[in-house]
Design a protein around this motif. Structure first.
Motif, PDB file in Angstrom:
ATOM      1  N   GLY A 154       0.818  -1.203   0.000  1.00  0.00           N
ATOM      2  CA  GLY A 154       0.000   0.000   0.000  1.00  0.00           C
ATOM      3  C   GLY A 154       0.849   1.248   0.000  1.00  0.00           C
ATOM      4  N   SER A 155       0.271   2.339  -0.497  1.00  0.00           N
ATOM      5  CA  SER A 155       1.011   3.601  -0.536  1.00  0.00           C
ATOM      6  C   SER A 155       0.050   4.770  -0.527  1.00  0.00           C
ATOM      7  N   ALA A 156       0.463   5.861   0.110  1.00  0.00           N
ATOM      8  CA  ALA A 156      -0.359   7.065   0.170  1.00  0.00           C
ATOM      9  C   ALA A 156       0.541   8.265   0.403  1.00  0.00           C
ATOM     10  N   LEU A 157       0.011   9.436   0.095  1.00  0.00           N
ATOM     11  CA  LEU A 157       0.747  10.677   0.306  1.00  0.00           C
ATOM     12  C   LEU A 157      -0.159  11.654   1.038  1.00  0.00           C
ATOM     13  N   SER A 158       0.380  12.274   2.088  1.00  0.00           N
ATOM     14  CA  SER A 158      -0.375  13.262   2.849  1.00  0.00           C
ATOM     15  C   SER A 158       0.316  14.622   2.729  1.00  0.00           C
ATOM     16  N   LYS A 164      -4.138  11.062   0.295  1.00  0.00           N
ATOM     17  CA  LYS A 164      -4.676  10.394  -0.884  1.00  0.00           C
ATOM     18  C   LYS A 164      -3.880   9.124  -1.186  1.00  0.00           C
ATOM     19  N   ASP A 165      -4.590   8.124  -1.679  1.00  0.00           N
ATOM     20  CA  ASP A 165      -3.966   6.876  -2.109  1.00  0.00           C
ATOM     21  C   ASP A 165      -3.074   7.128  -3.327  1.00  0.00           C
ATOM     22  N   LEU A 166      -1.904   6.489  -3.361  1.00  0.00           N
ATOM     23  CA  LEU A 166      -1.012   6.595  -4.514  1.00  0.00           C
ATOM     24  C   LEU A 166      -1.096   5.393  -5.446  1.00  0.00           C
ATOM     25  N   ASN A 167      -1.550   4.252  -4.927  1.00  0.00           N
ATOM     26  CA  ASN A 167      -1.672   3.026  -5.717  1.00  0.00           C
ATOM     27  C   ASN A 167      -0.365   2.653  -6.413  1.00  0.00           C
ATOM     28  N   LEU A 168       0.750   2.783  -5.714  1.00  0.00           N
ATOM     29  CA  LEU A 168       2.042   2.417  -6.304  1.00  0.00           C
ATOM     30  C   LEU A 168       2.168   0.917  -6.524  1.00  0.00           C
ATOM     31  N   GLY A 169       1.356   0.135  -5.829  1.00  0.00           N
ATOM     32  CA  GLY A 169       1.412  -1.309  -5.988  1.00  0.00           C
ATOM     33  C   GLY A 169       1.112  -1.771  -7.402  1.00  0.00           C
ATOM     34  N   SER A 170       0.385  -0.955  -8.164  1.00  0.00           N
ATOM     35  CA  SER A 170       0.046  -1.302  -9.543  1.00  0.00           C
ATOM     36  C   SER A 170       1.093  -0.830 -10.544  1.00  0.00           C
ATOM     37  N   LEU A 226      13.302  -2.471  -2.882  1.00  0.00           N
ATOM     38  CA  LEU A 226      12.457  -1.404  -2.342  1.00  0.00           C
ATOM     39  C   LEU A 226      13.126  -0.042  -2.493  1.00  0.00           C
ATOM     40  N   SER A 227      14.416   0.033  -2.240  1.00  0.00           N
ATOM     41  CA  SER A 227      15.117   1.319  -2.376  1.00  0.00           C
ATOM     42  C   SER A 227      15.127   1.781  -3.834  1.00  0.00           C
ATOM     43  N   LEU A 228      15.345   0.857  -4.761  1.00  0.00           N
ATOM     44  CA  LEU A 228      15.312   1.210  -6.186  1.00  0.00           C
ATOM     45  C   LEU A 228      13.936   1.726  -6.594  1.00  0.00           C
ATOM     46  N   PHE A 229      12.896   1.080  -6.078  1.00  0.00           N
ATOM     47  CA  PHE A 229      11.539   1.482  -6.445  1.00  0.00           C
ATOM     48  C   PHE A 229      11.174   2.842  -5.837  1.00  0.00           C
ATOM     49  N   LEU A 230      11.532   3.033  -4.580  1.00  0.00           N
ATOM     50  CA  LEU A 230      11.117   4.251  -3.874  1.00  0.00           C
ATOM     51  C   LEU A 230      11.865   5.504  -4.316  1.00  0.00           C
ATOM     52  N   LYS A 231      13.050   5.344  -4.855  1.00  0.00           N
ATOM     53  CA  LYS A 231      13.850   6.536  -5.153  1.00  0.00           C
ATOM     54  C   LYS A 231      13.138   7.478  -6.124  1.00  0.00           C
ATOM     55  N   HIS A 232      12.384   6.914  -7.062  1.00  0.00           N
ATOM     56  CA  HIS A 232      11.716   7.750  -8.062  1.00  0.00           C
ATOM     57  C   HIS A 232      10.598   8.581  -7.437  1.00  0.00           C
ATOM     58  N   ILE A 233       9.773   7.947  -6.585  1.00  0.00           N
ATOM     59  CA  ILE A 233       8.678   8.683  -5.951  1.00  0.00           C
ATOM     60  C   ILE A 233       9.229   9.708  -4.961  1.00  0.00           C
ATOM     61  N   ILE A 234      10.329   9.380  -4.285  1.00  0.00           N
ATOM     62  CA  ILE A 234      10.919  10.325  -3.337  1.00  0.00           C
ATOM     63  C   ILE A 234      11.476  11.539  -4.080  1.00  0.00           C
ATOM     64  N   ILE A 242       9.147   9.554   5.510  1.00  0.00           N
ATOM     65  CA  ILE A 242       8.504   8.344   5.013  1.00  0.00           C
ATOM     66  C   ILE A 242       8.081   7.517   6.221  1.00  0.00           C
ATOM     67  N   VAL A 243       6.816   7.119   6.264  1.00  0.00           N
ATOM     68  CA  VAL A 243       6.300   6.299   7.360  1.00  0.00           C
ATOM     69  C   VAL A 243       6.009   4.905   6.814  1.00  0.00           C
ATOM     70  N   ILE A 244       6.570   3.880   7.469  1.00  0.00           N
ATOM     71  CA  ILE A 244       6.423   2.501   6.999  1.00  0.00           C
ATOM     72  C   ILE A 244       5.635   1.682   8.020  1.00  0.00           C
ATOM     73  N   GLY A 245       4.580   1.031   7.547  1.00  0.00           N
ATOM     74  CA  GLY A 245       3.774   0.176   8.410  1.00  0.00           C
ATOM     75  C   GLY A 245       3.484  -1.159   7.746  1.00  0.00           C
TER      76      GLY A 245
END
Length: 312
Positions: A154-158, A164-170, A226-234, A242-245
Motif C-alpha cells: 500500500g502507498s499514500a501521500l499526505s 490520498k492513495d497513490l496506488n504504487l502497488g500497480s 524497495l530502495s530502487l523502487f522508492l527513489k523515483h517517488i521520493i 517516510i512512514v512505513i507500516g
C-alpha cells in the motif's frame, strides 16, 4: 435513535488480508473505545458469503460491546475498490476475488439496518497514513509518504493533512508490478525457490534468520528492490518523512538500516519512521472520513515521540 449521538460514534474497521479488526471510535473525544475492539480471522480466498459474514460479524460484535446499534460505519479497505459506491474491484491479487463486483455498501446497509450513506469506505493505505499523520509517526510533518508492507503493498501521500492513495502497488516493476515484489507472497515465493521449502509467513522467516543465511539474503534483495523502487517517488514528491507500516514492518530490524543507507545514495536527507499505531492508524483514518463529511476538523492526541527508528 440510541442514547448515543449518531454524529459522535463510528464503528470503524480495518480489512486485512487475513483478518478484520473493528472498534468504536468516539469522534468527539477522538479516541478508540478499547473494550469494543474485535478481531476475526478471515480467509481472503474463501467464498463471498463467508467473507461478508465475517466482516459483518466483527462490526456487529463491536456494536454489541458498545451497547448501542451502529449508525455510522467506516471501513479501511484494500484496493482496487470503488470507494464511493462500495463495490469491490479486487481481482488477480490472490485475495478477496470472490467478492469482485459485489456492492459491499448495500450489503452492510441491509445487515446493519443503517442508511447506505452512513457506510463509508477508504483505501486502507490512505486510512493508515491519515491515522499516522493525525496521531502517530507522521505528526508534525507537512508532507508524508506512507507505505504499508503486508499481504499487499500500500502507498499514500499526505500533504497539509489531506491524504490520498497513490496506488504504487500497480506500478510496473521488473517483470511484473510492485505489489508482487513488496508483499508477503514475494518472501514466501523467494524462500520456496531457493530452498524448495514452504513457510507460513514472514514471521516464520524472521524466526529462522539467525540460523539460516538464505533468509538474510532474501531480506537484502528485498531492501535493494524497495530502495530502487522508492527513489523515483521520493525524488518526485520530496516528502519530509517516510512512514512505513504493515506486518512486514515488524521485521524492520532486517531491512530498515539497509534501506536508509541505500536511499541515501539516491536522495539527500531521507527521514524514515516506523509506524506507531499499528491497526489503530487505519481505524482512526477511516473514521476521520465522517468528521470530514460533517465539515469539521479531526485530530487525535499525538503519540509521544519515542522509540522511533529515524534517520535524518
Amino acid at each position: 435513535m440510541s442514547q448515543h449521538s449518531k454524529n459522535n460514534y463510528v464503528i470503524s474497521a480495518d480489512i486485512g488480508g487475513t483478518h478484520i479488526t473493528a472498534a468504536v471510535v468516539d469522534l468527539e473525544k477522538k479516541i478508540i473505545i478499547e473494550d469494543t475492539r474485535t478481531r476475526i480471522s478471515v480467509d481472503s480466498q474463501g467464498a463471498a458469503t463467508e467473507i461478508l459474514e465475517n466482516w459483518s460479524s466483527a462490526l456487529i460484535q463491536a456494536c454489541q460491546k458498545f451497547g448501542s446499534p451502529a449508525h455510522q460505519v467506516a471501513l479501511a479497505m484494500p484496493g482496487p475498490f470503488d470507494y464511493k459506491n462500495g463495490i469491490s474491484l479486487i481481482k488477480d491479487l490472490h485475495k478477496y476475488e470472490a467478492i469482485y463486483g459485489l456492492n459491499i455498501k448495500s450489503y452492510l446497509s441491509e445487515v446493519l439496518k443503517i442508511e447506505a450513506e452512513d457506510v463509508l469506505f477508504r483505501n486502507d493505505a490512505e486510512a493508515f497514513l491519515q491515522g499516522e499523520v493525525l496521531a502517530g509517526a507522521g505528526t508534525g510533518f507537512r508532507k508524508v509518504l506512507g507505505i504499508t508492507l503486508g499481504t499487499g503493498f500500500g502507498s499514500a501521500l499526505s500533504f497539509d493533512g489531506i491524504t490520498k492513495d497513490l496506488n504504487l502497488g500497480s506500478e510496473p516493476y521488473q517483470d511484473s508490478i510492485a505489489d508482487d515484489y513488496f508483499s508477503t507472497r514475494w518472501f514466501l515465493r523467494q524462500y520456496y525457490e531457493l530452498t524448495g521449502l514452504s513457510v507460513s509467513g514472514v514471521s516464520g522467516l524472521t524466526s529462522m534468520v539467525k540460523h539460516n543465511p538464505v533468509v538474510t539474503d532474501i531480506f537484502e534483495e528485498f531492501t535493494a528492490n524497495l530502495s530502487l523502487f522508492l527513489k523515483h517517488i521520493i525524488r518526485a514528491e520530496k516528502p519530509d518523512v517516510i512512514v512505513i507500516g504493515g506486518n512486514i514492518a515488524k521485521a524492520s530490524n532486517l531491512f530498515l538500516n539497509g534501506l536508509i543507507d541505500q536511499l541515501a545514495g539516491y536522495v539527500e536527507n531521507v527521514k524514515i519512521r516506523m509506524a506507531l499505531l499499528g491497526e489503530d492508524a487505519a481505524l482512526m483514518g477511516a473514521a476521520a472520513g465522517f468528521a470530514t463529511k460533517a465539515g469539521r476538523g479531526f485530530s487525535f492526541a499525538p503519540v509521544k515521540d519515542t522509540n522511533f527508528n529515524t534517520q535524518s
